[in-house]
Scaffold this motif. Structure first.
Motif, PDB file in Angstrom:
ATOM      1  N   ASP A 152      14.747 -44.799 -33.020  1.00  0.00           N
ATOM      2  CA  ASP A 152      13.171 -44.978 -33.068  1.00  0.00           C
ATOM      3  C   ASP A 152      11.676 -46.675 -33.387  1.00  0.00           C
ATOM      4  N   PRO A 153      11.672 -47.545 -32.100  1.00  0.00           N
ATOM      5  CA  PRO A 153      11.190 -48.530 -32.407  1.00  0.00           C
ATOM      6  C   PRO A 153       9.617 -48.312 -33.079  1.00  0.00           C
ATOM      7  N   ALA A 154       9.398 -49.530 -32.914  1.00  0.00           N
ATOM      8  CA  ALA A 154       7.512 -50.007 -33.089  1.00  0.00           C
ATOM      9  C   ALA A 154       6.775 -49.782 -31.897  1.00  0.00           C
ATOM     10  N   VAL A 155       7.933 -50.985 -31.243  1.00  0.00           N
ATOM     11  CA  VAL A 155       8.185 -50.968 -29.802  1.00  0.00           C
ATOM     12  C   VAL A 155       8.964 -51.278 -28.953  1.00  0.00           C
ATOM     13  N   LEU A 156       9.021 -50.987 -27.557  1.00  0.00           N
ATOM     14  CA  LEU A 156      10.382 -51.444 -26.654  1.00  0.00           C
ATOM     15  C   LEU A 156       9.972 -51.963 -25.378  1.00  0.00           C
ATOM     16  N   LEU A 157      10.896 -53.044 -25.469  1.00  0.00           N
ATOM     17  CA  LEU A 157      10.941 -53.871 -24.704  1.00  0.00           C
ATOM     18  C   LEU A 157      11.432 -53.956 -23.437  1.00  0.00           C
ATOM     19  N   LEU A 180       8.191 -41.241 -18.780  1.00  0.00           N
ATOM     20  CA  LEU A 180       8.843 -41.407 -20.692  1.00  0.00           C
ATOM     21  C   LEU A 180       7.983 -41.295 -21.124  1.00  0.00           C
ATOM     22  N   GLN A 181       7.741 -42.743 -21.188  1.00  0.00           N
ATOM     23  CA  GLN A 181       6.446 -43.987 -22.232  1.00  0.00           C
ATOM     24  C   GLN A 181       5.101 -42.896 -22.506  1.00  0.00           C
ATOM     25  N   HIS A 182       4.716 -41.628 -21.595  1.00  0.00           N
ATOM     26  CA  HIS A 182       3.700 -41.172 -22.326  1.00  0.00           C
ATOM     27  C   HIS A 182       4.275 -40.012 -23.218  1.00  0.00           C
ATOM     28  N   THR A 187       4.334 -47.884 -27.461  1.00  0.00           N
ATOM     29  CA  THR A 187       4.590 -48.848 -27.192  1.00  0.00           C
ATOM     30  C   THR A 187       5.583 -49.008 -25.648  1.00  0.00           C
ATOM     31  N   PHE A 188       4.821 -49.552 -24.995  1.00  0.00           N
ATOM     32  CA  PHE A 188       6.289 -50.080 -23.625  1.00  0.00           C
ATOM     33  C   PHE A 188       5.506 -51.504 -23.692  1.00  0.00           C
TER      34      PHE A 188
END
Length: 366
Positions: A152-157, A180-182, A187-188
């Motif tokens: 459950d990250p706030a941001v995926l890099l 998947l992002q949607h 935030t990707f």
């Protein structure tokens, strides 16, 4: 606006060389943001600074409004998908996904439930017991994302995660990643040198060059309204010529090429381009029309015209190209739909090329 990630005047220097040179950006919550640029431009360095795998020379990084400069990588609310995925071959799919949860000391029953839930969300509900080498390339991509998203990250890099895939699978995964992002709503932040990946998937794109963001905007803004010569040449395909400003009237320019051809165009919106200044001219292949030479008179609205001969055809399915030799220099590329009738031109046939001044973008020569 709520930003999941902010970079403020971020700099990473190695002696006199600045790999990241003062980038500032705010990335809205739940967006797909890509950093696009050539190899060596600093995009991976910037991503690693956000992940905590390096300390910036100056500037600040904020996640959910809080600075993370003093926060170690394992404590930051981010996770990272690497180009080669870094899945553990000795572990099952379920063990790979649950690895981070085990490191956090979560109870076995809760780990099993979360792993099951995330496998269902990436459409691999029965893959938990499989070995990594039993998965296809696309399935491995989804497992790598699942292993990150279960935390459950706030941001995926994502650091060029499609680079090792073949062309067909890469095209498929572009659509799947966006879906998947949607679905996750996370935030990707996506790093790529492939403009197609950035344009297809992103809500916003930053075009990076020599450690700086040359332009940040939607894919449509970058393609149709580039702000610099680098962006105009790097995003999409363009015919590119050198010349000098013959006369200037506001943003309207007359530019003389080395062969004496004069083109009407529009100038850099950032500053005036005076007569005599060296410029580069960009015209998209799809903005050029083609017809047999001498078919119709040239309109009186300043439409540009070049005369040449058909050199060759490049068939590419729905959208193909004709290359036209117009004297010295590279042939002019004209894009057309396969059913447009352009394919009826014969190699060597004299033709006229036309394009509107508004489609002829001029920038100071670097």
């Amino acid at each position: 606006m709520n930003f999941d990630l902010e970079c403020r005047d971020l700099v990473k220097a190695y002696g006199a060389f600045k790999a990241v040179d003062g980038i500032s950006v705010g990335i809205p919550q739940g967006s797909f943001f890509s950093i696009l640029g050539p190899s060596g431009c600093g995009k991976t360095t910037a991503l690693r600074l956000v992940a905590g795998f390096g300390e910036p020379t100056s500037g600040d990084i904020l996640i959910k409004g809080r600075s993370v400069l003093k926060t170690p990588p394992n404590k930051r609310p981010v996770n990272m998908v690497f180009q080669h995925l870094a899945l553990f071959p000795m572990m099952s799919v379920a063990e790979n996904i649950g690895y981070g949860l085990r490191r956090r000391g979560m109870a076995r029953e809760e780990i099993a439930k979360r792993v099951s839930d995330i496998l269902a969300r990436v459409d691999l509900p029965k893959a938990g017991d499989k070995r990594i080498d039993q998965l296809s390339g696309g399935q491995k991509q989804r497992i790598a994302i699942a292993r990150c998203m279960v935390l459950d990250p706030a941001v995926l890099l994502l650091d060029e995660p499609l680079g090792a895939l073949d062309l067909k699978l890469r095209e498929h995964m572009k659509v799947e990643l966006k879906q998947l992002q949607h679905q996750f709503g996370t935030t990707f932040i996506y790093i790529t040198h492939d403009q197609s990946e950035a344009l297809v998937m992103s809500d916003q794109v930053a075009v990076m060059n020599h450690g700086r963001f040359e332009q940040v905007g939607t894919p449509q803004e970058l393609y149709f309204n580039p702000k610099t010569a680098f962006v105009a040449g790097f995003v999409g395909d363009s015919n590119r010529w050198a010349g000098k400003v013959a006369s200037s009237g506001g943003q309207a320019l007359r530019v003389e090429r080395a062969d004496g051809t004069v083109l009407n165009g529009i100038g850099d919106q950032g500053r005036a381009l005076p007569a005599g200044e060296a410029v580069e001219i960009f015209v998209r292949p799809e903005e050029i029309s083609i017809e047999p030479a001498g078919t119709t008179p040239l309109p009186a609205d300043g439409t540009n015209q070049l005369q040449g001969q058909v050199e060759s055809f490049l068939f590419n399915g729905a959208m193909s190209r004709v290359l036209v030799s117009c004297g010295a220099g590279a042939p002019v590329s004209v894009a057309f739909a396969h059913d447009s009738g352009i394919g009826n031109f014969a190699v060597g046939q004299p033709v006229s090329l036309r394009f509107a001044p508004a489609k002829c973008r001029c920038f100071p020569k670097a």
